[in-house]
Scaffold this active site. Structure first.
Site, PDB file in Angstrom:
ATOM      1  N   GLY A 269      56.785  62.035  46.154  1.00  0.00           N
ATOM      2  CA  GLY A 269      57.045  62.699  47.346  1.00  0.00           C
ATOM      3  C   GLY A 269      57.988  63.810  47.313  1.00  0.00           C
ATOM      4  O   GLY A 269      58.264  64.733  48.464  1.00  0.00           O
ATOM      5  N   GLY A 305      54.077  63.670  41.700  1.00  0.00           N
ATOM      6  CA  GLY A 305      52.690  64.456  41.668  1.00  0.00           C
ATOM      7  C   GLY A 305      53.206  65.865  41.889  1.00  0.00           C
ATOM      8  O   GLY A 305      53.205  66.615  40.916  1.00  0.00           O
ATOM      9  N   ARG A 306      53.133  66.183  42.872  1.00  0.00           N
ATOM     10  CA  ARG A 306      53.315  67.668  43.557  1.00  0.00           C
ATOM     11  C   ARG A 306      54.457  68.313  42.688  1.00  0.00           C
ATOM     12  O   ARG A 306      54.380  69.323  42.297  1.00  0.00           O
ATOM     13  CB  ARG A 306      53.329  67.613  45.071  1.00  0.00           C
ATOM     14  CG  ARG A 306      53.761  69.015  45.457  1.00  0.00           C
ATOM     15  CD  ARG A 306      54.039  69.081  46.846  1.00  0.00           C
ATOM     16  NE  ARG A 306      53.337  67.982  47.828  1.00  0.00           N
ATOM     17  CZ  ARG A 306      52.475  68.376  48.733  1.00  0.00           C
ATOM     18  NH1 ARG A 306      52.022  69.259  48.806  1.00  0.00           N
ATOM     19  NH2 ARG A 306      52.182  67.240  49.439  1.00  0.00           N
ATOM     20  N   ARG A 343      43.806  72.569  51.471  1.00  0.00           N
ATOM     21  CA  ARG A 343      45.103  72.432  52.194  1.00  0.00           C
ATOM     22  C   ARG A 343      45.628  73.299  53.507  1.00  0.00           C
ATOM     23  O   ARG A 343      45.839  72.841  54.485  1.00  0.00           O
ATOM     24  CB  ARG A 343      46.387  72.663  51.319  1.00  0.00           C
ATOM     25  CG  ARG A 343      46.237  71.867  49.839  1.00  0.00           C
ATOM     26  CD  ARG A 343      47.650  71.925  49.168  1.00  0.00           C
ATOM     27  NE  ARG A 343      48.629  70.987  49.979  1.00  0.00           N
ATOM     28  CZ  ARG A 343      49.563  71.454  50.521  1.00  0.00           C
ATOM     29  NH1 ARG A 343      49.745  72.753  50.468  1.00  0.00           N
ATOM     30  NH2 ARG A 343      50.420  70.638  51.230  1.00  0.00           N
ATOM     31  N   TYR A 347      45.905  70.995  56.627  1.00  0.00           N
ATOM     32  CA  TYR A 347      47.149  70.797  57.040  1.00  0.00           C
ATOM     33  C   TYR A 347      47.845  72.088  57.740  1.00  0.00           C
ATOM     34  O   TYR A 347      48.866  72.062  57.934  1.00  0.00           O
ATOM     35  CB  TYR A 347      48.175  70.161  55.909  1.00  0.00           C
ATOM     36  CG  TYR A 347      47.473  69.333  54.985  1.00  0.00           C
ATOM     37  CD1 TYR A 347      47.270  67.972  55.431  1.00  0.00           C
ATOM     38  CD2 TYR A 347      47.379  69.570  53.648  1.00  0.00           C
ATOM     39  CE1 TYR A 347      46.771  67.169  54.602  1.00  0.00           C
ATOM     40  CE2 TYR A 347      46.766  68.808  52.732  1.00  0.00           C
ATOM     41  CZ  TYR A 347      46.548  67.387  53.300  1.00  0.00           C
ATOM     42  OH  TYR A 347      46.070  66.509  52.514  1.00  0.00           O
ATOM     43  N   CYS A 375      31.500  79.146  56.771  1.00  0.00           N
ATOM     44  CA  CYS A 375      31.526  79.384  57.944  1.00  0.00           C
ATOM     45  C   CYS A 375      32.111  78.468  59.129  1.00  0.00           C
ATOM     46  O   CYS A 375      31.505  77.546  59.740  1.00  0.00           O
ATOM     47  CB  CYS A 375      29.898  79.198  58.228  1.00  0.00           C
ATOM     48  SG  CYS A 375      29.060  80.221  57.310  1.00  0.00           S
ATOM     49  N   GLU A 376      33.428  78.506  58.857  1.00  0.00           N
ATOM     50  CA  GLU A 376      34.404  77.758  59.867  1.00  0.00           C
ATOM     51  C   GLU A 376      35.687  78.527  60.069  1.00  0.00           C
ATOM     52  O   GLU A 376      36.134  79.170  59.259  1.00  0.00           O
ATOM     53  CB  GLU A 376      34.791  76.676  59.034  1.00  0.00           C
ATOM     54  CG  GLU A 376      33.746  75.759  58.375  1.00  0.00           C
ATOM     55  CD  GLU A 376      34.034  74.330  59.037  1.00  0.00           C
ATOM     56  OE1 GLU A 376      34.761  73.980  59.845  1.00  0.00           O
ATOM     57  OE2 GLU A 376      33.013  73.576  58.332  1.00  0.00           O
TER      58      GLU A 376
HETATM   59  N1  LLP Z   1      52.533  57.480  44.915  1.00  0.00           N
HETATM   60  C1  LLP Z   1      51.439  57.231  46.123  1.00  0.00           C
HETATM   61  C2  LLP Z   1      51.136  55.870  46.298  1.00  0.00           C
HETATM   62  C3  LLP Z   1      50.870  58.349  46.692  1.00  0.00           C
HETATM   63  O1  LLP Z   1      50.105  57.928  47.585  1.00  0.00           O
HETATM   64  C4  LLP Z   1      50.967  59.664  46.405  1.00  0.00           C
HETATM   65  C5  LLP Z   1      50.624  60.659  47.004  1.00  0.00           C
HETATM   66  C6  LLP Z   1      52.165  59.875  45.278  1.00  0.00           C
HETATM   67  C7  LLP Z   1      52.736  58.893  44.631  1.00  0.00           C
HETATM   68  C8  LLP Z   1      52.520  61.295  44.835  1.00  0.00           C
HETATM   69  O2  LLP Z   1      52.924  61.935  45.932  1.00  0.00           O
HETATM   70  P1  LLP Z   1      53.736  63.323  45.506  1.00  0.00           P
HETATM   71  O3  LLP Z   1      54.773  63.425  44.686  1.00  0.00           O
HETATM   72  O4  LLP Z   1      52.661  64.237  45.029  1.00  0.00           O
HETATM   73  O5  LLP Z   1      54.232  63.910  46.992  1.00  0.00           O
HETATM   74  N2  LLP Z   1      46.739  66.181  49.721  1.00  0.00           N
HETATM   75  C9  LLP Z   1      48.240  66.173  50.358  1.00  0.00           C
HETATM   76  C10 LLP Z   1      49.266  65.384  49.635  1.00  0.00           C
HETATM   77  C11 LLP Z   1      48.694  63.928  49.791  1.00  0.00           C
HETATM   78  C12 LLP Z   1      49.449  63.118  48.896  1.00  0.00           C
HETATM   79  C13 LLP Z   1      48.951  61.358  48.916  1.00  0.00           C
HETATM   80  N3  LLP Z   1      49.912  60.601  47.880  1.00  0.00           N
HETATM   81  C14 LLP Z   1      48.650  67.624  50.175  1.00  0.00           C
HETATM   82  O6  LLP Z   1      47.995  68.462  49.854  1.00  0.00           O
HETATM   83  O7  LLP Z   1      49.795  67.965  50.755  1.00  0.00           O
END
Ligand code: LLP
Length: 449
Positions: A269, A305-306, A343, A347, A375-376
Site C-alpha cells: 500500500g 507493489g506500487r 488508471r 480512477y 472512442c470514449e
Molecule cells: N497485497 C494485496 C493483498 C493487495 O491486494 C495489493 C494491491 C498489494 C498487496 C499491493 O499494494 P501496493 O503496494 O501496490 O499498493 N490498480 C490500482 C491498485 C490496486 C491495488 C490492488 N491490490 C491502481 O492502479 O491504483
C-alpha cells in the site's frame, strides 16, 4: 515551483489548483533527468528508445527498482525488524521484472494461478510466495499446495473450510494466515480502499479470534498468524498505525487463548509521488511497524507493489495531432490511450506528463487537454495541463507508470498491446514485443469463415 495541490490523494485529473510544471516534475522525479538528447531515464535517452521501438512503449528502469528494493529492506532492518518481503506481482508481472526481484532476495505476493506460474517461471521458490485473494478456485488451491506454497492468506470462513478439505484430500498441510479486515480507512481513493467493513476483503475484525481458534483445530491446516492489507496509494502513516494496533491486539488475544501466532503479514500500500506531494517513506512505515508489532516476537511480512516499481516506469507516446478549439483549450491527441494506461479513466488518476525533447523544456507553457484516440470521453490523460506547445510527431512520456500500467492494458478498439523495454546498466532491451495485428485475433474462431 507551482502551488502545491491540496488534494491529499492526487487522484483527480481535473485539478482546480495549478498543476506542477514540467520543471517542477523534474524536481519531484529524481529518476528522470534532462540531457542534451532530451529526457533520460537511467542514462538512456527516451527519444532513442521511441525512435527505435516506436510508440506507445513502456520503459522501466531496472536500476530504479533495485535501488528501491534495497531501500525498503534497509528501512526495515535498520529498526531491527525481522521481515519477509513479498513483491505484489499484480503491480507489474513481467517475468524479467520478477527475475530481478528474485535476485534481490524478495519473495512474491500473488492472487491467481497465472501469477503463481509467472513466479515459478522467474525462479522464485514457492516457499517464498504468499497467496492472497478472496476467490481462489479449487485449481488455484491445489496447484499452490502441490508446489509447496509458503502461505495462503484466507479471506473468509468459507474459504478456510474449502482449503482444509482440499489439503486433507491431497494429504497436504496448508500453511495459512487469516486476512483480517480491520475496518480502517486507508484515506485513499475509494476504488483502492480494501480495509473498511463494507469492502469485500478479509475476515471481519470481530470474527477474527473465534475463526482463528476454529482454524487451529481444523485438519490439513498449519496456522501461521494474521494478515491485513488496507488499501493502495497510502501516503500517511496514521491508517497503517491504526490497522497494526488492531493486529497487535489480535496477536495478544490469540496468545491469551493459548494459540500460537508466528506471522503478521502487514500487506502493501505504500504510496508514491505522482504529483508534488512526497511519496510515503518506508522508514516511517518501519517505525510504525516497530512501535505497534515490534515487541511481539512475530515474523513480519510485507507485500509492496506500487512503491517498488511505480516510479521506475514511463509510457512513451507520440502526438498524432493537435486539435485546435478556437479560443478554448486545444486537445493533444496522442497514440497511447485508456487501453494502454487505464488508471486515469478508471480512477481519474493524475500522472505527470513530460516532453522528450530538451528544447521543449525552454518553451512557454500553455494549457492543453491530453487525450487518447479511443472512442470514449473518459479516454483522457490530463485536462488543462501546463505543457509547452507540442505538435504532431512530438514525443512525450507519461510518468510513474511502472505499477498498474501495462498489467491493466487491454486491446480495446483493437489496439495491439504496446512494447515493453527494460533498462539495465544504462542499456535498454525489448522485454515484450509489440503485439502484431494478427495477434489480436489469435485464438478467435469463426464458423462463418
Ligand atoms: N497485497 C494485496 C493483498 C493487495 O491486494 C495489493 C494491491 C498489494 C498487496 C499491493 O499494494 P501496493 O503496494 O501496490 O499498493 N490498480 C490500482 C491498485 C490496486 C491495488 C490492488 N491490490 C491502481 O492502479 O491504483
Amino acid at each position: 515551483m507551482a502551488k502545491i495541490i491540496s488534494d491529499p490523494h492526487q487522484t483527480h485529473i481535473n485539478q482546480t489548483l495549478i498543476d506542477p510544471t514540467p520543471a517542477d516534475l523534474l524536481t519531484t522525479h529524481p529518476y528522470m533527468t534532462l540531457g542534451s538528447s532530451g529526457l533520460m531515464l537511467e542514462n538512456v535517452s527516451l527519444k532513442r528508445v521511441a525512435d527505435n521501438v516506436g510508440t506507445p512503449c513502456w520503459v522501466i528502469g531496472g536500476g530504479v527498482i533495485k535501488e528501491r528494493l534495497h531501500r525498503l529492506k534497509a528501512a526495515m532492518y535498520t529498526v531491527g525488524l525481522n521481515v519477509h518481503f513479498h513483491y505484489a506481482v499484480k503491480a507489474n508481472d513481467h517475468y524479467a521484472i520478477l527475475s530481478l526481484i528474485k535476485n534481490e532476495g524478495y519473495g512474491a505476493d500473488i492472487v491467481s494461478f497465472g501469477e503463481l506460474s509467472r513466479t515459478q517461471k522467474a525462479g522464485i521458490p514457492a516457499q517464498k510466495v504468499v497467496f492472497s485473494g478472496i476467490g481462489k478456485t479449487t485449481v488455484d488451491i491445489e496447484q499452490a499446495l502441490g508446489l509447496g506454497i509458503g502461505q495462503i492468506n484466507v479471506e473468509s470462513a468459507e474459504e478456510l473450510a474449502i482449503i482444509s478439505a482440499i489439503a486433507t484430500r491431497m494429504g497436504k498441510i496448508a500453511p495459512i494466515a487469516l486476512r483480517i479486515n480491520p475496518d480502517i480507512d486507508a484515506q485513499t481513493h475509494s476504488k483502492i480502499t480494501t480495509g473498511l467493513s463494507h469492502n469485500k476483503f478479509g475476515i471481519p475484525f470481530v470474527d477474527a479470534i473465534a475463526l482463528y481458534a476454529h482454524a487451529a483445530r481444523l485438519p490439513g491446516i498449519n496456522l501461521l498468524g494474521f494478515a491485513t492489507h488496507i488499501g493502495s496509494q497510502i501516503l500517511t502513516m496514521d491508517p497503517y498505525r491504526a490497522a497494526y494496533v488492531r493486529m497487535a491486539s489480535l496477536v495478544r488475544a490469540a496468545r491469551e487463548q493459548g494459540l500460537s501466532v508466528r506471522v503478521v503479514d502487514c500487506g502493501g500500500g505504500l504510496g508514491i509521488a505522482y504529483n508534488t506531494l512526497p511519496e510515503a517513506q518506508p522508514e516511517d512505515l518501519a517505525k510504525v511497524i516497530h512501535t505497534t508489532l515490534g515487541t511481539l516476537d512475530v515474523q513480519i511480512a510485507l507485500e509492496p507493489g506500487r512503491w517498488v516499481v511505480g516510479p521506475a516506469g514511463v509510457l512513451l507516446s507520440r502526438v498524432i495531432l493537435r486539435k485546435e478549439q478556437g479560443m478554448a483549450v486545444p486537445f493533444l491527441i496522442i497514440d497511447s490511450a485508456m487501453n494502454d494506461l487505464l488508471r486515469p479513466s478508471l480512477y481519474e488518476a493524475w500522472h505527470g506528463i513530460l516532453p522528450l525533447s530538451a528544447k521543449a523544456f525552454q518553451q512557454p507553457l500553455e494549457k492543453t487537454h491530453v487525450v487518447g484516440p479511443v472512442c470514449e470521453s473518459s479516454d483522457c490523460f490530463a485536462q488543462n495541463r501546463l505543457l509547452p506547445r507540442l505538435q504532431r510527431q512530438d514525443y512525450l512520456a507519461i510518468l510513474d507508470t511502472g505499477a498498474y500500467g501495462s498489467v491493466m492494458s487491454s486491446t480495446y478498439n483493437s489496439r495491439p498491446l504496446a512494447a515493453h523495454v527494460l533498462i539495465e546498466n544504462s542499456c535498454w532491451k525489448i522485454i515484450r514485443e509489440r503485439q502484431t495485428i494478427e495477434d489480436l485475433w489469435r485464438g478467435e474462431l469463426s464458423p462463418l469463415h
